[in-house]
Write an enzyme that holds these catalytic residues in place. Structure first.
Site, short mmCIF file in Angstrom:
data_model
loop_
_atom_site.label_atom_id
_atom_site.label_comp_id
_atom_site.label_asym_id
_atom_site.label_seq_id
_atom_site.Cartn_x
_atom_site.Cartn_y
_atom_site.Cartn_z
N LYS A 1 4.08 8.88 -7.48
CA LYS A 1 4.03 7.30 -8.68
C LYS A 1 4.07 7.85 -9.90
CE LYS A 1 1.15 4.78 -4.98
NZ LYS A 1 0.25 4.39 -4.61
N ARG B 1 -2.80 -0.88 6.18
CA ARG B 1 -2.18 -2.02 5.41
C ARG B 1 -1.64 -3.21 7.15
NH1 ARG B 1 -0.37 -1.84 0.09
NH2 ARG B 1 -0.07 0.54 0.84
N SER C 1 -1.20 -2.34 -5.32
CA SER C 1 -1.63 -2.44 -6.88
C SER C 1 -0.06 -2.20 -7.30
CB SER C 1 -2.20 -0.43 -6.69
OG SER C 1 -3.32 -0.85 -6.03
O1 PNS Z 1 -3.24 5.25 -3.46
P1 PNS Z 1 -2.71 6.21 -2.97
O2 PNS Z 1 -1.16 6.51 -4.23
O3 PNS Z 1 -1.56 6.01 -2.00
O4 PNS Z 1 -3.23 7.13 -2.75
C1 PNS Z 1 -2.67 8.72 -2.67
C2 PNS Z 1 -3.02 9.96 -3.20
C3 PNS Z 1 -3.14 10.07 -4.19
C4 PNS Z 1 -4.83 10.39 -1.53
C5 PNS Z 1 -1.88 11.16 -2.49
O5 PNS Z 1 -1.38 11.17 -3.86
C6 PNS Z 1 -3.13 12.34 -3.15
O6 PNS Z 1 -3.83 12.91 -1.95
N1 PNS Z 1 -2.94 12.83 -3.87
C7 PNS Z 1 -3.40 14.46 -4.26
C8 PNS Z 1 -2.37 15.39 -3.86
C9 PNS Z 1 -2.48 15.53 -3.09
O7 PNS Z 1 -3.86 16.30 -2.07
N2 PNS Z 1 -1.78 15.77 -2.75
C10 PNS Z 1 -0.79 16.71 -0.93
C11 PNS Z 1 -1.01 15.36 -0.15
S1 PNS Z 1 -1.07 15.72 1.58
#
Ligand code: PNS
Length: 159
Positions: free
Chosen positions: A41, A91, A128
């Site tokens: 993002k 969702r 969001s």
């Molecule tokens: O609310 P979101 O943006 O859908 O959340 C996504 C989130 C923050 C949980 C995901 O991007 C994440 O886990 N970020 C941390 C980095 C990480 O662990 N990446 C590997 C995911 S398999």
């Protein structure tokens, strides 16, 4: 003590997130809400500290929920916090593919299971990204976010 991590970018935290946290808080002894960067993002509207503070205010009525703001892998945060599961809201079918992929990657990395919790139908359209867009264009989203978030959103967009 059964602990679950609810990770997300929460930019901002909305009523759909809150519903999932409230339901998960009834299933686990403790819930840790983790504010994490989502590398796919663009730059967030709120800083991690602002998001954590808003969530703290929004979950103040729940005795077994705390928040952390972190960087790095979600599974490392889960391990650090002693979480035995990750909980994510779902969702609609559109969310399923990416949530399934992340759940499987996180399981492969750490052995930690992810539980996907369908949000109540009243919340399935709340995102969001859309809240930021509508609020930026002057729309009223105050019925879709906890009141501390509505106040900070208003303040942030008037700066
Ligand atoms: O609310 P979101 O943006 O859908 O959340 C996504 C989130 C923050 C949980 C995901 O991007 C994440 O886990 N970020 C941390 C980095 C990480 O662990 N990446 C590997 C995911 S398999």
């Amino acid at each position: 003590m059964r602990i679950a991590l609810i990770p997300g970018s929460f930019d901002p935290f909305h009523n759909g997130h809150l519903e999932v946290v409230e339901r998960a808080a009834r299933l686990f002894d403790e819930i840790v809400v983790g504010v994490l960067p989502n590398p796919s993002k663009s730059a967030p509207l709120f800083s991690a500290e602002e998001r954590q503070a808003m969530i703290d205010e929004a979950v103040a009525h729940l005795g077994n929920v705390r928040t952390v703001a972190a960087t790095g892998l979600t599974v490392e945060v889960a391990r650090r916090e002693g979480a035995e599961a990750i909980v994510k809201g779902l969702r609609a079918v559109a969310d399923f593919e990416s949530e399934l992929q992340m759940a499987q990657m996180n399981k492969n990395l750490s052995g930690i299971d992810t539980l996907l919790m369908p949000t109540g139908p009243a919340y399935s359209f709340i995102a969001s990204r859309l809240l930021r867009e509508v609020a930026r264009l002057g729309g009223d989203v105050s019925d879709l976010v906890p009141s501390p978030v509505a106040a900070r959103l208003k303040k942030k967009l008037s700066q």
